[in-house]
Design a protein around this motif. Structure first.
Motif, PDB file in Angstrom:
ATOM      1  N   SER A  20      -7.351   0.787   0.164  1.00 14.79           N
ATOM      2  CA  SER A  20      -6.032   1.198   0.631  1.00 14.79           C
ATOM      3  C   SER A  20      -5.902   0.734   2.123  1.00 14.79           C
ATOM      4  O   SER A  20      -6.968   0.968   2.974  1.00 14.79           O
ATOM      5  N   CYS A  21      -4.689   0.561   2.525  1.00 15.83           N
ATOM      6  CA  CYS A  21      -4.436   0.418   4.055  1.00 15.83           C
ATOM      7  C   CYS A  21      -2.822   1.108   4.311  1.00 15.83           C
ATOM      8  O   CYS A  21      -1.775   0.494   3.720  1.00 15.83           O
ATOM      9  N   GLU A  22      -2.975   2.067   5.188  1.00 13.26           N
ATOM     10  CA  GLU A  22      -1.807   2.933   5.269  1.00 13.26           C
ATOM     11  C   GLU A  22      -1.255   2.653   6.664  1.00 13.26           C
ATOM     12  O   GLU A  22      -2.144   2.612   7.771  1.00 13.26           O
ATOM     13  N   ALA A  23      -0.072   2.137   6.661  1.00 17.26           N
ATOM     14  CA  ALA A  23       0.473   1.504   8.021  1.00 17.26           C
ATOM     15  C   ALA A  23       1.555   3.025   8.710  1.00 17.26           C
ATOM     16  O   ALA A  23       1.908   3.798   7.868  1.00 17.26           O
ATOM     17  N   SER A  24       1.555   2.857   9.935  1.00 12.74           N
ATOM     18  CA  SER A  24       2.341   4.037  10.882  1.00 12.74           C
ATOM     19  C   SER A  24       3.190   3.101  11.486  1.00 12.74           C
ATOM     20  O   SER A  24       2.493   2.124  12.215  1.00 12.74           O
ATOM     21  N   ILE A  26       5.392   1.098  11.297  1.00 12.67           N
ATOM     22  CA  ILE A  26       5.998  -0.092  10.867  1.00 12.67           C
ATOM     23  C   ILE A  26       6.316   0.137   9.541  1.00 12.67           C
ATOM     24  O   ILE A  26       5.795   0.638   8.708  1.00 12.67           O
ATOM     25  N   SER A  27       7.455  -0.537   9.079  1.00 14.97           N
ATOM     26  CA  SER A  27       7.658  -0.592   7.656  1.00 14.97           C
ATOM     27  C   SER A  27       7.181  -1.835   6.860  1.00 14.97           C
ATOM     28  O   SER A  27       7.855  -2.792   7.250  1.00 14.97           O
ATOM     29  N   LEU A  28       6.368  -1.656   6.090  1.00 15.86           N
ATOM     30  CA  LEU A  28       5.697  -2.790   5.489  1.00 15.86           C
ATOM     31  C   LEU A  28       6.510  -3.767   4.669  1.00 15.86           C
ATOM     32  O   LEU A  28       6.265  -4.989   4.499  1.00 15.86           O
ATOM     33  N   GLU A  29       7.591  -3.054   4.365  1.00 12.28           N
ATOM     34  CA  GLU A  29       8.408  -3.766   3.375  1.00 12.28           C
ATOM     35  C   GLU A  29       9.283  -4.965   3.860  1.00 12.28           C
ATOM     36  O   GLU A  29       9.661  -5.830   3.196  1.00 12.28           O
ATOM     37  N   HIS A  30       9.242  -4.890   5.195  1.00 11.54           N
ATOM     38  CA  HIS A  30       9.953  -5.980   6.053  1.00 11.54           C
ATOM     39  C   HIS A  30       8.875  -7.196   6.208  1.00 11.54           C
ATOM     40  O   HIS A  30       9.522  -8.147   6.801  1.00 11.54           O
ATOM     41  N   TYR A  31       7.710  -7.023   5.941  1.00  5.75           N
ATOM     42  CA  TYR A  31       6.799  -8.190   6.525  1.00  5.75           C
ATOM     43  C   TYR A  31       5.925  -8.462   5.477  1.00  5.75           C
ATOM     44  O   TYR A  31       5.526  -7.547   4.401  1.00  5.75           O
ATOM     45  N   GLY A  32       5.277  -9.709   5.631  1.00  5.96           N
ATOM     46  CA  GLY A  32       4.208  -9.944   5.067  1.00  5.96           C
ATOM     47  C   GLY A  32       2.775  -9.217   5.204  1.00  5.96           C
ATOM     48  O   GLY A  32       2.477  -8.742   6.248  1.00  5.96           O
ATOM     49  N   ILE A  33       1.950  -9.372   4.198  1.00  8.12           N
ATOM     50  CA  ILE A  33       0.579  -8.339   4.344  1.00  8.12           C
ATOM     51  C   ILE A  33      -0.574  -9.306   3.834  1.00  8.12           C
ATOM     52  O   ILE A  33      -0.321 -10.289   3.121  1.00  8.12           O
ATOM     53  N   ASP A  72       3.160  -0.528  -1.955  1.00  4.17           N
ATOM     54  CA  ASP A  72       3.932   0.661  -2.283  1.00  4.17           C
ATOM     55  C   ASP A  72       4.459   0.792  -1.069  1.00  4.17           C
ATOM     56  O   ASP A  72       4.268   1.616  -0.093  1.00  4.17           O
ATOM     57  N   ASN A  73       5.922   0.353  -0.938  1.00  2.00           N
ATOM     58  CA  ASN A  73       6.719   0.475   0.346  1.00  2.00           C
ATOM     59  C   ASN A  73       7.002   1.973   0.586  1.00  2.00           C
ATOM     60  O   ASN A  73       7.384   2.009   1.706  1.00  2.00           O
ATOM     61  N   ALA A  74       7.430   2.494  -0.425  1.00  2.00           N
ATOM     62  CA  ALA A  74       7.691   3.840  -0.237  1.00  2.00           C
ATOM     63  C   ALA A  74       6.674   4.664   0.665  1.00  2.00           C
ATOM     64  O   ALA A  74       6.820   5.597   1.541  1.00  2.00           O
ATOM     65  N   LYS A  75       5.308   4.312   0.434  1.00  2.00           N
ATOM     66  CA  LYS A  75       4.187   4.892   1.407  1.00  2.00           C
ATOM     67  C   LYS A  75       3.816   4.119   2.168  1.00  2.00           C
ATOM     68  O   LYS A  75       2.905   4.415   3.185  1.00  2.00           O
ATOM     69  N   LEU A  80      -5.649  -3.303  -2.214  1.00  2.00           N
ATOM     70  CA  LEU A  80      -6.691  -4.440  -3.051  1.00  2.00           C
ATOM     71  C   LEU A  80      -7.490  -3.939  -3.680  1.00  2.00           C
ATOM     72  O   LEU A  80      -8.494  -3.251  -3.668  1.00  2.00           O
ATOM     73  N   GLN A  81      -7.155  -4.182  -5.028  1.00  2.00           N
ATOM     74  CA  GLN A  81      -7.915  -3.814  -6.198  1.00  2.00           C
ATOM     75  C   GLN A  81      -9.027  -5.122  -6.581  1.00  2.00           C
ATOM     76  O   GLN A  81      -8.803  -6.024  -6.561  1.00  2.00           O
ATOM     77  N   MET A  82     -10.297  -4.439  -6.434  1.00  2.00           N
ATOM     78  CA  MET A  82     -11.280  -5.447  -6.456  1.00  2.00           C
ATOM     79  C   MET A  82     -12.146  -4.962  -7.840  1.00  2.00           C
ATOM     80  O   MET A  82     -12.763  -4.245  -7.995  1.00  2.00           O
TER      81      MET A  82
END
Length: 127
Positions: A20-24, A26-33, A72-75, A80-82
Motif C-alpha cells: 500500500s502507498c498512502e499519499a498526503s 496530493i490527490s492521486l486521482e489527478h495523476y499517474g501512479i 482507491d482515489n477516495a483514500k 500492488l497486489q503480488m
C-alpha cells in the motif's frame, strides 16, 4: 507531498503480499501512479503503472499475470497486489507519482515523470 509505503515483509515462494502507498497533500486521482523496485546490486526498474492519459495499466514482463496495480482515489492510496512471488521479486519497492504524469505520453514505467517517491518497503521472498 508525502508517499508512505507499507506492506512489505518476508514471504515464502508462491506466497502473496499487498503493498500500500498512502499519499498526503496530493490527490492521486489527478495523476499517474507507479511502483518501482530495486534489488541489491541492480538498477531500479518500473514494475507497474497506471497512465493518467489513457487509464491503462502496464506491467514489466516478469510480473505479468502475477501482480496487479490499483488505486482507491477516495483514500488517496495505491496498491500492488503480488501473487505467486518468486525469489527474484526480492527488492525494495517504491511507489511514485508526479504532476507531470497528468500529461506524460511516454512509457509510464520510466522514472522520468515521477517527482514524488515513497520511502520504500522491503519485500523478501525466501524459503
Amino acid at each position: 507531498v508525502q508517499l508512505q509505503a507499507s506492506g512489505g515483509g518476508l514471504v515464502q515462494p508462491g506466497g502473496s503480499l499487498r503493498l500500500s502507498c498512502e499519499a498526503s497533500r496530493i490527490s492521486l486521482e489527478h495523476y499517474g501512479i507507479a511502483w518501482f523496485r530495486q534489488a541489491p546490486g541492480k538498477q531500479r526498474e518500473g514494475v507497474s503503472c497506471i497512465s493518467k492519459l489513457d487509464s491503462s495499466t502496464y506491467y514489466t514482463d516478469s510480473v505479468k499475470g502475477r501482480f496487479t496495480i490499483s488505486r482507491d482515489n477516495a483514500k488517496d492510496t495505491m496498491y500492488l497486489q503480488m501473487n505467486n512471488l518468486k525469489p527474484e521479486d526480492t527488492a525494495l519497492y517504491y511507489c511514485a507519482t508526479g504532476v507531470r504524469t497528468a500529461w506524460y505520453s511516454g512509457n509510464c514505467l520510466s522514472a522520468d515523470p515521477y517527482d514524488f517517491w515513497g520511502q520504500g518497503t522491503l519485500v523478501t521472498v525466501s524459503s
